[in-house]
Design an enzyme around this catalytic site. Structure first.
Site, short mmCIF file in Angstrom:
data_model
loop_
_atom_site.label_atom_id
_atom_site.label_comp_id
_atom_site.label_asym_id
_atom_site.label_seq_id
_atom_site.Cartn_x
_atom_site.Cartn_y
_atom_site.Cartn_z
N LYS A 156 -0.36 9.12 -20.64
CA LYS A 156 -1.13 9.12 -19.40
C LYS A 156 -0.40 8.33 -18.34
CE LYS A 156 -5.44 8.88 -17.25
NZ LYS A 156 -4.75 9.64 -16.22
N LYS A 175 0.45 -1.10 -20.39
CA LYS A 175 -0.88 -1.30 -19.79
C LYS A 175 -1.96 -0.75 -20.73
CE LYS A 175 0.57 -1.03 -14.95
NZ LYS A 175 0.30 -0.47 -13.63
N LYS A 218 4.59 9.20 -17.04
CA LYS A 218 4.75 9.06 -15.58
C LYS A 218 5.47 10.28 -15.06
CE LYS A 218 3.73 6.07 -12.36
NZ LYS A 218 2.61 5.11 -12.38
N THR A 271 -7.91 -0.39 -8.87
CA THR A 271 -6.79 -1.32 -9.06
C THR A 271 -7.13 -2.66 -8.44
OG1 THR A 271 -5.19 0.47 -9.13
CG2 THR A 271 -4.33 -1.70 -8.59
N ASN A 287 -3.34 0.68 -0.30
CA ASN A 287 -4.52 0.90 -1.14
C ASN A 287 -4.88 -0.37 -1.92
OD1 ASN A 287 -5.56 1.55 -4.02
ND2 ASN A 287 -6.21 3.30 -2.80
N SER A 303 -9.31 5.41 -14.76
CA SER A 303 -8.83 6.76 -15.08
C SER A 303 -9.29 7.15 -16.49
CB SER A 303 -7.31 6.81 -15.04
OG SER A 303 -6.88 7.25 -13.78
N1 NAD Z 1 -2.84 1.88 -5.73
C1 NAD Z 1 -2.89 1.76 -7.05
O1 NAD Z 1 -3.84 2.25 -7.70
C2 NAD Z 1 -1.86 0.97 -7.80
C3 NAD Z 1 -1.97 0.86 -9.19
C4 NAD Z 1 -1.03 0.09 -9.90
C5 NAD Z 1 0.00 -0.52 -9.20
N2 NAD Z 1 0.09 -0.38 -7.84
C6 NAD Z 1 1.22 -1.01 -7.18
O2 NAD Z 1 0.80 -1.78 -6.06
C7 NAD Z 1 1.79 -1.73 -5.04
C8 NAD Z 1 1.17 -1.21 -3.76
O3 NAD Z 1 0.58 0.06 -4.01
P1 NAD Z 1 -0.38 0.78 -2.95
O4 NAD Z 1 -1.01 1.91 -3.64
O5 NAD Z 1 -1.21 -0.25 -2.26
O6 NAD Z 1 0.73 1.34 -1.92
P2 NAD Z 1 0.54 1.81 -0.42
O7 NAD Z 1 1.64 2.75 -0.13
O8 NAD Z 1 -0.87 2.21 -0.16
O9 NAD Z 1 0.79 0.44 0.43
C9 NAD Z 1 1.99 -0.26 0.37
C10 NAD Z 1 1.91 -1.44 1.32
O10 NAD Z 1 3.14 -2.19 1.19
C11 NAD Z 1 3.73 -2.34 2.48
N3 NAD Z 1 5.19 -2.39 2.36
C12 NAD Z 1 6.06 -1.36 2.18
N4 NAD Z 1 7.33 -1.83 2.19
C13 NAD Z 1 7.24 -3.16 2.37
C14 NAD Z 1 8.19 -4.20 2.48
N5 NAD Z 1 9.50 -3.95 2.43
N6 NAD Z 1 7.74 -5.44 2.66
C15 NAD Z 1 6.41 -5.71 2.75
N7 NAD Z 1 5.47 -4.78 2.68
C16 NAD Z 1 5.89 -3.52 2.48
C17 NAD Z 1 3.26 -1.13 3.26
O11 NAD Z 1 3.39 -1.34 4.67
C18 NAD Z 1 1.81 -1.05 2.79
O12 NAD Z 1 1.03 -2.01 3.48
C19 NAD Z 1 2.91 -0.84 -5.59
O13 NAD Z 1 3.86 -1.65 -6.23
C20 NAD Z 1 2.19 0.01 -6.62
O14 NAD Z 1 3.07 0.52 -7.59
C21 NAD Z 1 -0.81 0.35 -7.13
#
Ligand code: NAD
Length: 427
Positions: free
Chosen positions: A83, A107, A119, A203, A234, A361
């Site tokens: 998954k 995880k 993935k 998350t 997000n 999920s």
């Molecule tokens: N959304 C989820 O359900 C989820 C689950 C597990 C892990 N994550 C991890 O959390 C992190 C963020 O995910 P998300 O879904 O919020 O992504 P997203 O794309 O919604 O948001 C990313 C944020 O990071 C900022 N960003 C991008 N590049 C940057 C930089 N160089 N310096 C500082 N800020 C920067 C963007 O401007 C934005 O505010 C990722 O590493 C993702 O893998 C997210």
């Protein structure tokens, strides 16, 4: 320059993703050694058992056919079906997808779900594609991988730049191919197609619960605690809202353009209101710090929720927080993990901190399988129970085995998979 997820320099990104794979393998090896498993178990778990590369032709709006490359990695299916999400990004690489599938296995092990990790990724620039092109790409990807996925084989979900609409197209394509409706094929769906309450904010909700537990261990009260959040997408934006609602003071937030700081606490509702769909808001303000400066500000809790490699051996000595919670994947290097741990900072690693998404999920998949749907409250209660248990398990392992929280999380995460593979007679 910060290494942006949208960096156009392919070489830099490739090197990063190789680093991520290598450092994941390093910690898996250490965890298996600590648990006393022989080398062959590591040989099995260091790479996905299955890695599929596909080519997806899509007729674009200009009438020309463009062929996209996609991947699906299935790390290990000893415990159950694999998954994990599918990301749409120009810098997706095979090594990155492999590493992310291993993280999904960890995880699932940490929260004790009946899954292995998977993935997927497609090399594309979704922000420059039309709705119609994205639909054709999503459907084409499912046709290309349909033989290896399914509700009891491998279950995709959203990830970077994919959302519930894309999941809906993928579900529809799969159901057409199989000629029956199979909502359990994919999670992160819209509610009307069998999605779960609480999935979108899962998350951040999980990170919030983990922060509450970590704060208890450090004797920090959330009411009035000073929190810094890197990333306002997000994960970061929902987290800012939940922490703000819990009475914490969000003293700084950032996005790709920079950081906003107010020692008395930022107006989070206002910032959430002004934020765009890419998670950016700081560009509306003149008075900005850099991300680098922000990470070193005085605070109680620091949450990197943006991109990888943000806390390194260069700045780990200057981090002022008492608790660092990795909402992002891979924001702290292994060297920096060591430094923070030696300094007595409680680091909650990514494989534990961001389990909320895969947990809800799983709840969605369970609801699809039983055809009976839960209320928002039921989802939240079950999520809390699962995450508190996982946090305690990792925290106690770190203390009893005298290892850092990352190694403890890997030890907890890898054990079930290794045992399942052994019982099956694979190793
Ligand atoms: N959304 C989820 O359900 C989820 C689950 C597990 C892990 N994550 C991890 O959390 C992190 C963020 O995910 P998300 O879904 O919020 O992504 P997203 O794309 O919604 O948001 C990313 C944020 O990071 C900022 N960003 C991008 N590049 C940057 C930089 N160089 N310096 C500082 N800020 C920067 C963007 O401007 C934005 O505010 C990722 O590493 C993702 O893998 C997210």
């Amino acid at each position: 320059m910060d290494k942006d997820v949208t960096a156009s320099d392919g070489e830099v990104q490739k090197e990063d993703s190789l680093d991520v794979l290598q450092s994941t393998q390093t910690v898996i090896k250490e965890a298996l050694d600590k648990l006393g498993y022989p080398e062959e178990v590591y040989e099995l778990l260091k790479e996905p058992v299955r890695m599929l590369t596909v080519r997806i032709p899509v007729r674009m709006d200009d009438g020309k056919v463009k062929v996209f490359t996609g991947y699906r990695a299935q790390h290990n299916d000893a415990v159950g079906p694999t998954k994990g999400g599918v990301r749409f990004h120009p810098d997706v690489t095979m090594d990155e997808v492999k590493a992310l599938s291993i993280w999904m296995s960890l995880k699932a092990g940490i929260v004790d779900l009946p899954y292995g990790g998977g993935k997927g990724g497609i090399v594309c620039e979704p922000r420059k594609m039309s709705f119609r092109e994205l639909e054709a790409l999503s459907r084409g990807y499912v046709r290309a991988i349909s033989q290896v996925v399914g509700p009891n084989k491998d279950i995709p979900a959203p990830d970077v730049f994919t959302n519930s609409q894309i999941m809906a197209w993928m579900l529809d394509e799969y159901s057409r191919i199989r000629e029956f409706d199979s909502p359990g094929f994919i999670t992160g769906k819209p509610l009307v197609l069998g999605g779960s309450h609480g999935r979108e904010s899962a998350t951040a909700k999980g990170v919030t619960i983990v922060i509450e537990e970590a704060a208890k261990r450090k004797g920090i009260k959330l009411e009035g605690a000073r929190v810094i959040i890197q990333g306002f997408g997000n994960a970061g934006s929902y987290l800012a809202k939940f922490m703000h609602d819990a009475g914490a003071k969000i003293v700084a937030i950032s996005d790709v353009y920079g950081a906003l700081y107010d020692k008395d606490g930022l107006d989070i509702d206002y910032l959430l209101d002004r934020r765009d769909s890419f998670g950016t808001v700081t560009n509306l303000f003149k008075d900005r710090l850099t991300n680098k400066e922000m990470l070193e500000l005085d605070c109680d809790i620091l949450v990197p929720a943006a991109i990888q490699n943000q806390i390194t051996s260069e700045n780990a000595h200057n981090i002022k927080a008492e608790i660092v919670v990795e909402a992002a994947n891979g924001p702290t290097t292994l060297e920096a993990t060591k430094i923070l741990t030696e300094r007595g900072i409680l680091l909650v690693p990514d494989v534990l901190a961001s389990v909320g998404g895969v947990t809800v999920s799983y709840f969605e998949w369970v609801q699809n399988n039983q055809g009976y749907y839960w209320s928002e409250q039921e989802v939240q209660e079950k999520l809390r129970e699962v995450i508190v248990k996982a946090f305690n398990n990792v925290y106690n392992t770190a203390h009893s085995r005298k290892v850092d929280m990352r190694l403890a999380a890997y030890m907890v995460g890898v054990r079930k998979m290794a045992e399942a593979a052994r019982f099956r007679g694979w190793v």
